[in-house]
Design an enzyme around this catalytic site. Structure first.
Site, PDB file in Angstrom:
ATOM      1  N   ARG A 265      21.509  -3.388 -43.330  1.00 31.36           N
ATOM      2  CA  ARG A 265      20.039  -3.362 -43.466  1.00 31.36           C
ATOM      3  C   ARG A 265      19.588  -3.790 -44.850  1.00 31.36           C
ATOM      4  NH1 ARG A 265      21.388   0.814 -40.162  1.00 31.36           N
ATOM      5  NH2 ARG A 265      21.577   2.248 -41.908  1.00 31.36           N
TER       6      ARG A 265
ATOM      7  N   GLU B 191      31.300  12.675 -47.504  1.00 34.37           N
ATOM      8  CA  GLU B 191      31.391  14.117 -47.289  1.00 34.37           C
ATOM      9  C   GLU B 191      32.749  14.455 -46.642  1.00 34.37           C
ATOM     10  OE1 GLU B 191      28.141  15.561 -45.037  1.00 34.37           O
ATOM     11  OE2 GLU B 191      28.604  17.669 -45.406  1.00 34.37           O
TER      12      GLU B 191
HETATM   13  P1  AMP Z   1      24.790   6.720 -49.152  1.00 38.62           P
HETATM   14  O1  AMP Z   1      26.033   5.979 -49.516  1.00 38.62           O
HETATM   15  O2  AMP Z   1      25.036   8.139 -48.764  1.00 38.62           O
HETATM   16  O3  AMP Z   1      23.707   6.600 -50.223  1.00 38.62           O
HETATM   17  O4  AMP Z   1      24.222   6.055 -47.823  1.00 38.62           O
HETATM   18  C1  AMP Z   1      23.483   4.893 -47.898  1.00 38.62           C
HETATM   19  C2  AMP Z   1      23.708   3.996 -46.720  1.00 38.62           C
HETATM   20  O5  AMP Z   1      23.722   4.711 -45.483  1.00 38.62           O
HETATM   21  C3  AMP Z   1      22.579   2.984 -46.633  1.00 38.62           C
HETATM   22  O6  AMP Z   1      23.146   1.711 -46.378  1.00 38.62           O
HETATM   23  C4  AMP Z   1      21.708   3.457 -45.490  1.00 38.62           C
HETATM   24  O7  AMP Z   1      21.333   2.379 -44.682  1.00 38.62           O
HETATM   25  C5  AMP Z   1      22.554   4.457 -44.711  1.00 38.62           C
HETATM   26  N1  AMP Z   1      21.898   5.770 -44.519  1.00 38.62           N
HETATM   27  C6  AMP Z   1      22.337   6.962 -44.995  1.00 38.62           C
HETATM   28  N2  AMP Z   1      21.550   7.973 -44.610  1.00 38.62           N
HETATM   29  C7  AMP Z   1      20.561   7.421 -43.865  1.00 38.62           C
HETATM   30  C8  AMP Z   1      19.403   7.951 -43.198  1.00 38.62           C
HETATM   31  N3  AMP Z   1      19.100   9.261 -43.204  1.00 38.62           N
HETATM   32  N4  AMP Z   1      18.589   7.081 -42.565  1.00 38.62           N
HETATM   33  C9  AMP Z   1      18.874   5.752 -42.552  1.00 38.62           C
HETATM   34  N5  AMP Z   1      19.942   5.199 -43.150  1.00 38.62           N
HETATM   35  C10 AMP Z   1      20.792   6.015 -43.813  1.00 38.62           C
END
Ligand code: AMP
Length: 170
Positions: free
Chosen positions: A57, A94
């Site tokens: 995305r 996690e």
């Molecule tokens: P992180 O590495 O935990 O910051 O996760 C970021 C990635 O996971 C991004 O590429 C987001 O598209 C996806 N992502 C994580 N949590 C969500 C959420 N609650 N809603 C939509 N996309 C998420």
């Protein structure tokens, strides 16, 4: 324009307990997409040589942002997707680990790269993307997301790199 009104909350996707922030209503609106890309371009990160974005995305915002800024684009992808020689960074989730890759020639030494994604949650993905840029000899000019889940404190995983978001959710 209230960009937050173009997000749809989807409970328990992709698994129970996750409130997924669906950006498809934003993608469906040319006005909202123009506003989002214009606002991302308006952050002053100094000189930008390239925009990098994270599968998948992030690409939806990163490519139009690169075009608006008049610079090239480099994809950051999950393992095994990029066809040329890659650098890889693993990061902790996690439960377990994940990894992202970049083409070794995707960022040239000394280039200043702006990293973009649709959403930052824990910051693990964005933090790994920063490491990839640096592994190629580039400099992270800054990081930007459309949505930031502030309560997860993802900024803590970006070190001293500047981070900006359009929609911060407490
Ligand atoms: P992180 O590495 O935990 O910051 O996760 C970021 C990635 O996971 C991004 O590429 C987001 O598209 C996806 N992502 C994580 N949590 C969500 C959420 N609650 N809603 C939509 N996309 C998420």
């Amino acid at each position: 324009m209230d960009l937050a009104s173009f997000l749809r909350d989807v409970p328990d996707f992709p698994k129970p307990g996750i409130l997924f922030k669906d950006i498809t209503p934003m993608l469906a609106s040319a006005e909202a997409m123009h506003a989002a890309v214009d606002q991302l371009a308006a952050f002053d990160f100094g000189k930008i040589d390239r925009v990098g974005a994270i599968e998948s995305r992030g690409f939806l915002f990163g490519v139009p942002l690169a075009m608006k800024l008049g610079v090239g684009f480099v994809p950051v992808r999950k393992p095994g997707k990029l066809p040329w020689k890659t650098n890889r960074v693993e990061y902790v989730l996690e439960y377990g680990t994940d990894a992202v890759e970049i083409h070794q020639d995707g960022v040239h030494a000394g280039e200043r790269v702006l990293l973009v994604d649709d959403l930052m949650a824990t910051g693990g993905t964005m933090g790994a993307a920063c490491q990839l840029v640096e592994a190629c000899g580039g400099t992270v000019a800054g990081c930007a997301c459309v949505v930031e889940l502030k309560f997860l404190n993802g900024r803590a995983r970006l070190g001293s790199h500047r981070f900006e978001s359009l929609i911060a959710i407490d």
